[in-house]
Design a protein around this motif. Structure first.
Motif, PDB file in Angstrom:
ATOM      1  N   ARG A  10       0.837  -1.211   0.000  1.00  0.00           N
ATOM      2  CA  ARG A  10       0.000   0.000   0.000  1.00  0.00           C
ATOM      3  C   ARG A  10       0.862   1.247   0.000  1.00  0.00           C
ATOM      4  NH1 ARG A  10      -1.078   4.269   2.412  1.00  0.00           N
ATOM      5  NH2 ARG A  10       0.491   3.738   3.961  1.00  0.00           N
ATOM      6  N   LYS A  11       0.449   2.211  -0.787  1.00  0.00           N
ATOM      7  CA  LYS A  11       1.187   3.459  -0.899  1.00  0.00           C
ATOM      8  C   LYS A  11       0.173   4.576  -1.066  1.00  0.00           C
ATOM      9  CE  LYS A  11       5.046   5.756  -1.492  1.00  0.00           C
ATOM     10  NZ  LYS A  11       4.489   6.850  -0.695  1.00  0.00           N
ATOM     11  N   SER A  12       0.398   5.685  -0.418  1.00  0.00           N
ATOM     12  CA  SER A  12      -0.497   6.830  -0.606  1.00  0.00           C
ATOM     13  C   SER A  12      -0.264   7.438  -1.978  1.00  0.00           C
ATOM     14  CB  SER A  12      -0.237   7.890   0.454  1.00  0.00           C
ATOM     15  OG  SER A  12      -0.476   7.342   1.723  1.00  0.00           O
ATOM     16  N   THR A  13      -1.347   7.905  -2.564  1.00  0.00           N
ATOM     17  CA  THR A  13      -1.253   8.482  -3.906  1.00  0.00           C
ATOM     18  C   THR A  13      -1.922   9.852  -3.914  1.00  0.00           C
ATOM     19  OG1 THR A  13      -1.458   6.223  -4.721  1.00  0.00           O
ATOM     20  CG2 THR A  13      -1.660   7.973  -6.337  1.00  0.00           C
ATOM     21  N   GLY A 131      -5.490   5.882  -2.796  1.00  0.00           N
ATOM     22  CA  GLY A 131      -6.013   6.926  -1.917  1.00  0.00           C
ATOM     23  C   GLY A 131      -4.933   7.570  -1.086  1.00  0.00           C
ATOM     24  N   ILE A 132      -5.357   8.582  -0.377  1.00  0.00           N
ATOM     25  CA  ILE A 132      -4.455   9.234   0.583  1.00  0.00           C
ATOM     26  C   ILE A 132      -5.288   9.799   1.729  1.00  0.00           C
ATOM     27  CG2 ILE A 132      -4.468  11.435  -0.707  1.00  0.00           C
ATOM     28  CD1 ILE A 132      -1.501  11.781   0.303  1.00  0.00           C
ATOM     29  N   TRP A 133      -4.729   9.669   2.903  1.00  0.00           N
ATOM     30  CA  TRP A 133      -5.354  10.161   4.141  1.00  0.00           C
ATOM     31  C   TRP A 133      -4.865  11.582   4.348  1.00  0.00           C
ATOM     32  CZ3 TRP A 133      -5.194   6.556   9.033  1.00  0.00           C
ATOM     33  CH2 TRP A 133      -5.745   7.200  10.137  1.00  0.00           C
ATOM     34  N   ARG A 134      -5.787  12.517   4.377  1.00  0.00           N
ATOM     35  CA  ARG A 134      -5.412  13.910   4.628  1.00  0.00           C
ATOM     36  C   ARG A 134      -6.181  14.450   5.827  1.00  0.00           C
ATOM     37  NH1 ARG A 134      -2.666  16.072   0.155  1.00  0.00           N
ATOM     38  NH2 ARG A 134      -3.086  15.068  -1.846  1.00  0.00           N
ATOM     39  N   THR A 135      -5.528  15.353   6.530  1.00  0.00           N
ATOM     40  CA  THR A 135      -6.207  16.028   7.653  1.00  0.00           C
ATOM     41  C   THR A 135      -6.128  17.541   7.407  1.00  0.00           C
ATOM     42  OG1 THR A 135      -4.147  15.791   8.892  1.00  0.00           O
ATOM     43  CG2 THR A 135      -5.940  14.259   9.418  1.00  0.00           C
ATOM     44  N   GLY A 136      -5.089  18.165   7.964  1.00  0.00           N
ATOM     45  CA  GLY A 136      -4.952  19.618   7.818  1.00  0.00           C
ATOM     46  C   GLY A 136      -5.938  20.343   8.722  1.00  0.00           C
ATOM     47  N   ASP A 137      -5.918  21.679   8.616  1.00  0.00           N
ATOM     48  CA  ASP A 137      -6.757  22.522   9.478  1.00  0.00           C
ATOM     49  C   ASP A 137      -8.239  22.115   9.492  1.00  0.00           C
ATOM     50  OD1 ASP A 137      -4.549  23.928  10.175  1.00  0.00           O
ATOM     51  OD2 ASP A 137      -4.928  25.639   8.852  1.00  0.00           O
ATOM     52  N   ILE A 156     -12.722  14.468  13.867  1.00  0.00           N
ATOM     53  CA  ILE A 156     -12.616  14.123  12.446  1.00  0.00           C
ATOM     54  C   ILE A 156     -11.210  13.562  12.284  1.00  0.00           C
ATOM     55  CG2 ILE A 156     -12.686  14.947  10.058  1.00  0.00           C
ATOM     56  CD1 ILE A 156     -14.368  17.340  11.058  1.00  0.00           C
ATOM     57  N   VAL A 157     -11.097  12.252  12.086  1.00  0.00           N
ATOM     58  CA  VAL A 157      -9.740  11.668  12.051  1.00  0.00           C
ATOM     59  C   VAL A 157      -9.095  11.819  10.686  1.00  0.00           C
ATOM     60  CG1 VAL A 157     -10.188  10.037  13.935  1.00  0.00           C
ATOM     61  CG2 VAL A 157     -10.409   9.267  11.580  1.00  0.00           C
ATOM     62  N   GLY A 158      -9.901  12.072   9.659  1.00  0.00           N
ATOM     63  CA  GLY A 158      -9.268  12.286   8.370  1.00  0.00           C
ATOM     64  C   GLY A 158     -10.256  12.345   7.227  1.00  0.00           C
TER      65      GLY A 158
HETATM   66  C1  LIG Z   1      -3.493  11.124  10.564  1.00  0.00           C
HETATM   67  C2  LIG Z   1      -2.788  11.445   9.276  1.00  0.00           C
HETATM   68  C3  LIG Z   1      -2.971  12.679   8.686  1.00  0.00           C
HETATM   69  C4  LIG Z   1      -2.329  13.016   7.494  1.00  0.00           C
HETATM   70  N1  LIG Z   1      -2.562  14.234   6.916  1.00  0.00           N
HETATM   71  C5  LIG Z   1      -1.991  14.526   5.733  1.00  0.00           C
HETATM   72  C6  LIG Z   1      -2.296  15.744   5.069  1.00  0.00           C
HETATM   73  O1  LIG Z   1      -3.089  16.557   5.530  1.00  0.00           O
HETATM   74  N2  LIG Z   1      -1.676  15.993   3.891  1.00  0.00           N
HETATM   75  C7  LIG Z   1      -0.805  15.113   3.330  1.00  0.00           C
HETATM   76  O2  LIG Z   1      -0.264  15.390   2.247  1.00  0.00           O
HETATM   77  N3  LIG Z   1      -0.497  13.938   3.952  1.00  0.00           N
HETATM   78  C8  LIG Z   1      -1.072  13.631   5.119  1.00  0.00           C
HETATM   79  N4  LIG Z   1      -0.792  12.450   5.743  1.00  0.00           N
HETATM   80  C9  LIG Z   1       0.239  11.570   5.171  1.00  0.00           C
HETATM   81  C10 LIG Z   1      -0.238  10.735   4.014  1.00  0.00           C
HETATM   82  O3  LIG Z   1      -1.514  10.172   4.274  1.00  0.00           O
HETATM   83  C11 LIG Z   1       0.762   9.601   3.732  1.00  0.00           C
HETATM   84  O4  LIG Z   1       0.788   8.693   4.785  1.00  0.00           O
HETATM   85  C12 LIG Z   1       2.158  10.106   3.481  1.00  0.00           C
HETATM   86  O5  LIG Z   1       2.133  10.923   2.330  1.00  0.00           O
HETATM   87  C13 LIG Z   1       3.178   8.963   3.277  1.00  0.00           C
HETATM   88  O6  LIG Z   1       2.792   8.133   2.236  1.00  0.00           O
HETATM   89  P1  LIG Z   1       2.599   6.551   2.473  1.00  0.00           P
HETATM   90  O7  LIG Z   1       1.321   6.381   3.257  1.00  0.00           O
HETATM   91  O8  LIG Z   1       2.531   6.011   1.103  1.00  0.00           O
HETATM   92  O9  LIG Z   1       3.808   6.067   3.192  1.00  0.00           O
HETATM   93  C14 LIG Z   1      -1.457  12.079   6.904  1.00  0.00           C
HETATM   94  C15 LIG Z   1      -1.289  10.812   7.491  1.00  0.00           C
HETATM   95  C16 LIG Z   1      -1.954  10.504   8.666  1.00  0.00           C
HETATM   96  C17 LIG Z   1      -1.781   9.142   9.284  1.00  0.00           C
END
Ligand SMILES: Cc1cc2nc3c(=O)[nH]c(=O)nc-3n(C[C@H](O)[C@H](O)[C@H](O)COP(=O)(O)O)c2cc1C
Length: 185
Positions: A10-13, A131-137, A156-158
């Motif tokens: 798995r890899k974030s995209t 997919g990708i998990w994002r949070t931010g403000d 809100i966890v993500g």
């Molecule tokens: C709780 C949490 C919040 C995250 N928030 C962000 C975010 O807001 N923006 C972002 O670019 N990556 C965020 N990430 C990181 C990506 O989801 C991702 O894990 C990171 O880019 C590394 O890639 P990988 O999952 O392929 O190792 C967050 C990860 C976690 C666990």
């Protein structure tokens, strides 16, 4: 895809395009989510699916949140906030719906919701999605919280951005021994 292969690859995209999950895939994502470990079976989860007009609405919420926080926010910044959800064809917001329990503190309920989020990402990957998990403000913003129905200790966890990978980044080689201590050796 085999379960272990999915776990190990798995890899974030960040760059995602159409197609997003279809209805059948969405159902599998949500069924995977609710297999998250869950102390005392509290089911401390809420999943909010945004696609189509829902993504426009989420962008408006992000933009309104910025404007409320700082009325001087530039038009360009507001437009950028509005466009953020359109980085994927589907977003699932994962909210930890926290309740009081004598044996299950808030952190455990938030961790359960985080596990549900990871299950969604893994299930998506296993089905050839990305997919990708994002949070931010926005995750911590009072107005966004209110609009998504998060109150009290809810978190809100993500925002899980889901779609199809335009390009799959390489999986980094990590040395697991860097993170390991074997007790007693
Ligand atoms: C709780 C949490 C919040 C995250 N928030 C962000 C975010 O807001 N923006 C972002 O670019 N990556 C965020 N990430 C990181 C990506 O989801 C991702 O894990 C990171 O880019 C590394 O890639 P990988 O999952 O392929 O190792 C967050 C990860 C976690 C666990």
């Amino acid at each position: 895809m085999e379960a272990l292969e999915a776990l190990l690859s798995r890899k974030s995209t960040p760059r995602l395009s159409e197609p997003g999950p279809d209805q059948q895939q969405l159902e599998i994502l949500l069924r995977a989510a609710v297999r998250a470990p869950d102390h005392a079976a509290l089911r401390p989860w809420q999943f909010i699916v945004f696609e189509g007009k829902g993504l426009d609405d989420l962008g408006q919420i992000f933009s309104d949140a910025l404007a409320r926080k700082d009325p001087e926010t530039s038009e360009a910044a507001l437009e950028k906030a509005k466009s953020r959800p359109h980085r994927a064809p589907m977003i699932i917001a994962v909210v930890a719906k926290v309740s009081e329990h004598p044996k299950v503190p808030v952190i455990e309920q938030v961790l359960s919701a985080g596990s549900a989020a990871q299950n969604i990402l893994l299930a998506a990957h296993a089905m050839g999605l990305a997919g990708i998990w994002r949070t931010g403000d926005p995750c911590f913003d009072p107005y966004v919280r209110e609009r998504l129905g998060a109150s009290g200790d809810d978190q809100i966890v993500g925002f899980l951005y889901l779609g199809t990978a335009s390009a799959v980044p390489p999986v980094p080689e990590l040395e697991v021994s860097d993170f390991l201590k074997v007790w007693g050796k």
